[in-house]
Design a protein around this motif. Structure first.
Motif, PDB file in Angstrom:
ATOM      1  N   GLU A 510       0.801  -1.221   0.000  1.00 44.93           N
ATOM      2  CA  GLU A 510       0.000   0.000   0.000  1.00 44.93           C
ATOM      3  C   GLU A 510       0.837   1.275   0.000  1.00 44.93           C
ATOM      4  O   GLU A 510       0.298   2.373  -0.088  1.00 44.93           O
ATOM      5  N   PHE A 511       2.136   1.162   0.119  1.00 38.61           N
ATOM      6  CA  PHE A 511       3.000   2.338   0.179  1.00 38.61           C
ATOM      7  C   PHE A 511       3.327   2.841  -1.228  1.00 38.61           C
ATOM      8  O   PHE A 511       3.151   2.131  -2.224  1.00 38.61           O
ATOM      9  N   GLU A 512       3.805   4.081  -1.301  1.00 40.92           N
ATOM     10  CA  GLU A 512       4.347   4.625  -2.552  1.00 40.92           C
ATOM     11  C   GLU A 512       5.873   4.627  -2.491  1.00 40.92           C
ATOM     12  O   GLU A 512       6.540   4.133  -3.392  1.00 40.92           O
ATOM     13  N   VAL A 513       6.399   5.185  -1.403  1.00 39.75           N
ATOM     14  CA  VAL A 513       7.831   5.104  -1.110  1.00 39.75           C
ATOM     15  C   VAL A 513       7.941   4.721   0.362  1.00 39.75           C
ATOM     16  O   VAL A 513       7.215   5.258   1.200  1.00 39.75           O
ATOM     17  N   LEU A 514       8.835   3.804   0.677  1.00 43.62           N
ATOM     18  CA  LEU A 514       8.984   3.325   2.050  1.00 43.62           C
ATOM     19  C   LEU A 514      10.384   3.623   2.563  1.00 43.62           C
ATOM     20  O   LEU A 514      11.377   3.209   1.962  1.00 43.62           O
ATOM     21  N   ALA A 515      10.470   4.371   3.669  1.00 39.37           N
ATOM     22  CA  ALA A 515      11.748   4.601   4.338  1.00 39.37           C
ATOM     23  C   ALA A 515      12.019   3.405   5.238  1.00 39.37           C
ATOM     24  O   ALA A 515      11.268   3.144   6.180  1.00 39.37           O
ATOM     25  N   TRP A 516      13.085   2.675   4.963  1.00 40.96           N
ATOM     26  CA  TRP A 516      13.351   1.434   5.677  1.00 40.96           C
ATOM     27  C   TRP A 516      14.850   1.176   5.662  1.00 40.96           C
ATOM     28  O   TRP A 516      15.575   1.728   4.833  1.00 40.96           O
ATOM     29  N   LYS A 517      15.297   0.344   6.565  1.00 44.95           N
ATOM     30  CA  LYS A 517      16.707  -0.020   6.520  1.00 44.95           C
ATOM     31  C   LYS A 517      16.983  -0.814   5.249  1.00 44.95           C
ATOM     32  O   LYS A 517      16.194  -1.669   4.847  1.00 44.95           O
ATOM     33  N   PHE A 518      18.114  -0.535   4.614  1.00 48.44           N
ATOM     34  CA  PHE A 518      18.509  -1.218   3.390  1.00 48.44           C
ATOM     35  C   PHE A 518      18.601  -2.715   3.681  1.00 48.44           C
ATOM     36  O   PHE A 518      19.360  -3.154   4.536  1.00 48.44           O
ATOM     37  N   ASN A 519      17.821  -3.513   2.946  1.00 46.18           N
ATOM     38  CA  ASN A 519      17.715  -4.944   3.222  1.00 46.18           C
ATOM     39  C   ASN A 519      18.838  -5.747   2.580  1.00 46.18           C
ATOM     40  O   ASN A 519      18.954  -5.808   1.355  1.00 46.18           O
ATOM     41  N   ALA A 520      19.670  -6.357   3.416  1.00 42.93           N
ATOM     42  CA  ALA A 520      20.653  -7.375   3.021  1.00 42.93           C
ATOM     43  C   ALA A 520      21.659  -6.951   1.957  1.00 42.93           C
ATOM     44  O   ALA A 520      21.993  -7.740   1.080  1.00 42.93           O
ATOM     45  N   PRO A 521      22.223  -5.737   2.013  1.00 42.19           N
ATOM     46  CA  PRO A 521      23.274  -5.408   1.038  1.00 42.19           C
ATOM     47  C   PRO A 521      24.587  -6.124   1.320  1.00 42.19           C
ATOM     48  O   PRO A 521      25.458  -6.174   0.461  1.00 42.19           O
ATOM     49  N   ALA A 522      24.744  -6.694   2.526  1.00 41.28           N
ATOM     50  CA  ALA A 522      25.965  -7.436   2.842  1.00 41.28           C
ATOM     51  C   ALA A 522      25.889  -8.874   2.348  1.00 41.28           C
ATOM     52  O   ALA A 522      26.894  -9.452   1.951  1.00 41.28           O
ATOM     53  N   ASP A 523      24.701  -9.453   2.370  1.00 39.48           N
ATOM     54  CA  ASP A 523      24.533 -10.849   1.973  1.00 39.48           C
ATOM     55  C   ASP A 523      23.207 -11.003   1.235  1.00 39.48           C
ATOM     56  O   ASP A 523      22.241 -11.530   1.777  1.00 39.48           O
ATOM     57  N   PRO A 524      23.128 -10.541  -0.009  1.00 35.51           N
ATOM     58  CA  PRO A 524      21.864 -10.609  -0.750  1.00 35.51           C
ATOM     59  C   PRO A 524      21.309 -12.022  -0.877  1.00 35.51           C
ATOM     60  O   PRO A 524      20.089 -12.203  -0.918  1.00 35.51           O
ATOM     61  N   LEU A 525      22.183 -13.018  -0.915  1.00 35.37           N
ATOM     62  CA  LEU A 525      21.701 -14.389  -1.011  1.00 35.37           C
ATOM     63  C   LEU A 525      21.001 -14.827   0.270  1.00 35.37           C
ATOM     64  O   LEU A 525      20.269 -15.814   0.274  1.00 35.37           O
ATOM     65  N   GLY A 526      21.228 -14.101   1.346  1.00 37.76           N
ATOM     66  CA  GLY A 526      20.551 -14.421   2.590  1.00 37.76           C
ATOM     67  C   GLY A 526      19.093 -14.005   2.587  1.00 37.76           C
ATOM     68  O   GLY A 526      18.282 -14.562   3.330  1.00 37.76           O
ATOM     69  N   ARG A 527      18.750 -13.014   1.768  1.00 35.18           N
ATOM     70  CA  ARG A 527      17.356 -12.589   1.621  1.00 35.18           C
ATOM     71  C   ARG A 527      17.063 -12.389   0.138  1.00 35.18           C
ATOM     72  O   ARG A 527      16.792 -11.280  -0.326  1.00 35.18           O
ATOM     73  N   PRO A 528      17.114 -13.456  -0.628  1.00 31.53           N
ATOM     74  CA  PRO A 528      16.952 -13.323  -2.083  1.00 31.53           C
ATOM     75  C   PRO A 528      15.601 -12.753  -2.483  1.00 31.53           C
ATOM     76  O   PRO A 528      15.475 -12.140  -3.544  1.00 31.53           O
ATOM     77  N   GLN A 529      14.580 -12.933  -1.625  1.00 29.99           N
ATOM     78  CA  GLN A 529      13.249 -12.449  -1.962  1.00 29.99           C
ATOM     79  C   GLN A 529      13.176 -10.929  -2.008  1.00 29.99           C
ATOM     80  O   GLN A 529      12.210 -10.370  -2.533  1.00 29.99           O
ATOM     81  N   VAL A 530      14.188 -10.232  -1.476  1.00 27.53           N
ATOM     82  CA  VAL A 530      14.217  -8.773  -1.547  1.00 27.53           C
ATOM     83  C   VAL A 530      14.905  -8.310  -2.827  1.00 27.53           C
ATOM     84  O   VAL A 530      14.668  -7.205  -3.309  1.00 27.53           O
ATOM     85  N   TRP A 531      15.733  -9.171  -3.395  1.00 28.31           N
ATOM     86  CA  TRP A 531      16.539  -8.809  -4.554  1.00 28.31           C
ATOM     87  C   TRP A 531      16.093  -9.493  -5.842  1.00 28.31           C
ATOM     88  O   TRP A 531      16.589  -9.154  -6.923  1.00 28.31           O
TER      89      TRP A 531
END
Length: 636
Positions: A510-531
């Protein structure tokens, strides 16, 4: 069968690089930590293990004396997990006092503090993967089969032995069962090429995992959330084992919050819940069957109790810390309070730590925004480039982060083994004139001279940024963002809301832009569903990506799936470098950089680590603290 040494697999799948520091002129850095001589044996005496002459807390020894508990030698497994204390062998007793802004919405912080899984990331810095509940493991058939052997004699907090049946219950009856699973989607980390990894029990203490392709991310998956739940407790609520049970009731009872906070649920953690008053506090007492010891053979944890007070105000939390009412604060962004804490530090009540750098904040753009005009704009690369070039990250660092932000863009960060300085800096130069030119090139102009650009349908180019209150998003930085984007003609509204409300809007798209902590830039394979497009409705910033996503995102998804089924570290690196470049070049979201993390603790605590990974994939800030070996030097 061809065998692959476990150490080679571990190296290939973790391969974490050291933290690359920024140039001194770029940002402030934490003070160097003094070297420490650990006043505890580096290893445990083999004779002590053989004789099983273990130490235990006085409160448990009393229960042994009355016959309420068996001796500690009978409560510990055959081969206990040995933990080297940070500074010295601790002393028993006391309460570690923690604080949360909420309980249910913050349950992941409690989870990261308490839970143990089959494997674990090294603490406090996740430089390698170690055995945990598992005593040993090996990969066979070039990584398509893996065997894990449990420590014999580990018991749940009610004294019932842990066996492979508890792991199969979690996988087959809780995770694989669509009706029983507490979340809608099957976890992507347990999929190889779109097919679930198979889990089976060889015997009561040996688990076998297998897949058609190499399981390149299995160890990481086994480091995260628990993969075993007490079957002897939960089976009574499961329709497979009790015809009178319902799946609705089972899902409620097995929510993460109730499992970790509700008294009476058997656990494997250092402490077990003995009281939960919703919205007020959660109280834990030591688990008499905890299966870890220090290097002198003392059963952990050192502290008798762990308490979380619920305080929905960061200002009040800081006052409690300064007044000696709270022992540790570090989950939340304390940048605004840093100067005050440093001023109070010489009084001797608190000690302030600055560690990192780590993931900073990001602004996630909803590629499926309800407003079709905004949706069209967000999907235009020139618009996204303009939004990034409009941000003065150096100024944001000084004003909002006291110089502790290292400017960077939407790419893997400096903790990642796939980091590239060139990629990290792409599209981050502050250039509002270039931003205006990019918007004009994309067809977004201010035709009526009112200061705002128009969408193609003639309406005002406006967007709303969702900002969670008392979370990881900095209000000062968001207000600066509003100023930067409005300066290039985009009307920017800020929608502040409680974390649970903003998170629900995120889940529902429901958001347009979401201010949030950058998800998993150190280990993208740890949260592939974000990338990547791992399942339906992912990534959350482009829920329709499977049918409407750009080709570059589909390509990145194919590369990520290849990396997840690869055990060759060189091949993983090359593949993930392509994922990095595709995301960096196409800038689907806007990041601000990496920042140092500020946290503090009461000086009455001993064995507090000097460093901390504080990345979601490595169990956040709480997991690396090694809470079981922290002790109370003196009562307040």
């Amino acid at each position: 069968m061809k065998r692959i040494p476990a150490c080679l697999i571990a190296a290939s799948v973790i391969a974490l690089s050291g933290c690359l520091r920024s140039d001194p002129q770029d940002s402030a850095e934490p003070e160097p930590m003094p070297s420490t001589v650990v006043a505890a044996p580096a290893t445990i005496d083999a004779a002590l293990l053989a004789n099983r002459n273990f130490g235990e807390a006085p409160v448990l020894l009393e229960q042994v004396g009355t016959g309420a508990l068996p001796p500690v030698s009978d409560r510990l497994p055959e081969n206990p997990r040995v933990i080297l204390p940070v500074d010295e062998t601790g002393r028993y007793g006391g309460t570690i006092r923690r604080v949360l802004i909420a309980d249910i919405i913050e349950e992941d912080e409690v989870y990261k503090t308490l839970t143990d899984s089959l494997m674990m990331f090294e603490r406090p810095l996740a430089e390698r993967i170690e055995v945990n509940l598992a005593e040993s493991y090996e990969f066979l058939e070039e990584g398509r089969v893996a065997l894990f052997r449990l420590r014999r004699g580990i018991r749940w907090s009610d004294g019932v032995p842990l066996t492979t049946a508890d792991f199969l219950f979690w996988y087959e009856d809780m995770t694989f069962n669509d009706n029983a699973r507490s979340v809608a989607l099957f976890p992507s980390e347990w999929l190889i090429d779109g097919k679930p990894i198979r889990m089976e029990a060889i015997d009561d203490f040996t688990l076998k995992f297998s897949a058609a392709k190499p399981m390149g991310r299995l160890l990481q998956a086994l480091c995260k959330d628990p993969v075993a739940y007490p079957k002897h407790h939960f089976a009574q609520y499961h329709p497979r084992y009790n015809p009178d049970a319902t799946y609705g009731d089972f899902r409620q009872r097995t929510s993460e919050a109730r499992i970790i906070m509700e008294p009476g649920v058997p656990v494997l953690s250092a402490w077990m819940s003995t009281g939960w008053v919703h919205g007020q506090k959660i109280v834990y007492q030591r688990n008499p069957y905890y299966w870890k010891i220090d290097t002198e053979g003392n059963q952990l944890p050192y502290a008798d109790r762990l308490e979380f007070a619920i305080v929905p105000s960061l200002h009040v939390i800081n006052l409690m810390l300064l007044n000696g009412q709270v022992d540790m604060v570090g989950r939340y962004d304390l940048t605004d309070l840093y100067a005050e804490m440093k001023q109070e530090e010489p009084k001797g009540v608190i000690k302030v730590r600055v560690t990192g750098p780590e993931a900073g904040n990001a602004y996630y753009l909803n590629w499926d925004a309800h407003n079709p005009a905004l949706r069209e704009a967000i999907r235009n690369k020139n618009v996204r480039m303009a939004l990034s070039h409009a941000i003065n990250r150096a100024e944001m660092s000084e004003i909002a982060y006291q110089g502790m932000l290292i400017p960077g863009g939407y790419s893997f960060n400096r903790l990642s083994p796939y980091y590239s300085e060139e990629s990290y800096r792409k599209y981050t130069a502050f250039d509002p004139d270039k931003a205006r030119a990019l918007l004009k090139q994309a067809g977004y102009r201010d035709s009526d001279g009112d200061g705002w650009r128009e969408f193609r349908d003639g309406s005002t180019f406006s967007l709303t940024v969702d900002v969670p209150v008392a979370s990881n998003s900095k209000d000062d930085s968001v207000e600066l963002l509003q100023e930067y984007w409005q300066d290039i003609g985009i009307k920017t509204n800020l929608n502040y809301g409680l974390s649970e409300i903003i998170y629900t809007r995120r889940l529902n798209g429901e958001f347009e832009v979401l201010a949030w902590k950058f998800n998993a830039p150190a280990d993208p394979l740890g949260r592939p569903q974000v990338w990547a497009i791992m399942t339906a409705n992912t990534p959350y910033w482009h829920r329709n990506a499977s049918s409407e996503g750009p080709e570059w995102l589909h390509e990145a998804t194919r590369y990520m799936k290849t990396a997840m089924a690869t055990v060759d570290p060189d091949a993983v690196f090359d593949t993930m470098a392509r994922v990095r470049d595709l995301h960096t070049e196409n800038i689907p979201n806007i990041a601000t950089g990496s920042k140092y993390h500020i946290w503090a603790f009461n000086t009455r605590l001993g064995n507090v680590p000097r460093e901390n990974a504080r990345d979601y994939e490595f169990r956040g800030w709480s997991g690396p603290l090694m809470s079981e070996q922290i002790y109370i030097k003196h009562e307040p």
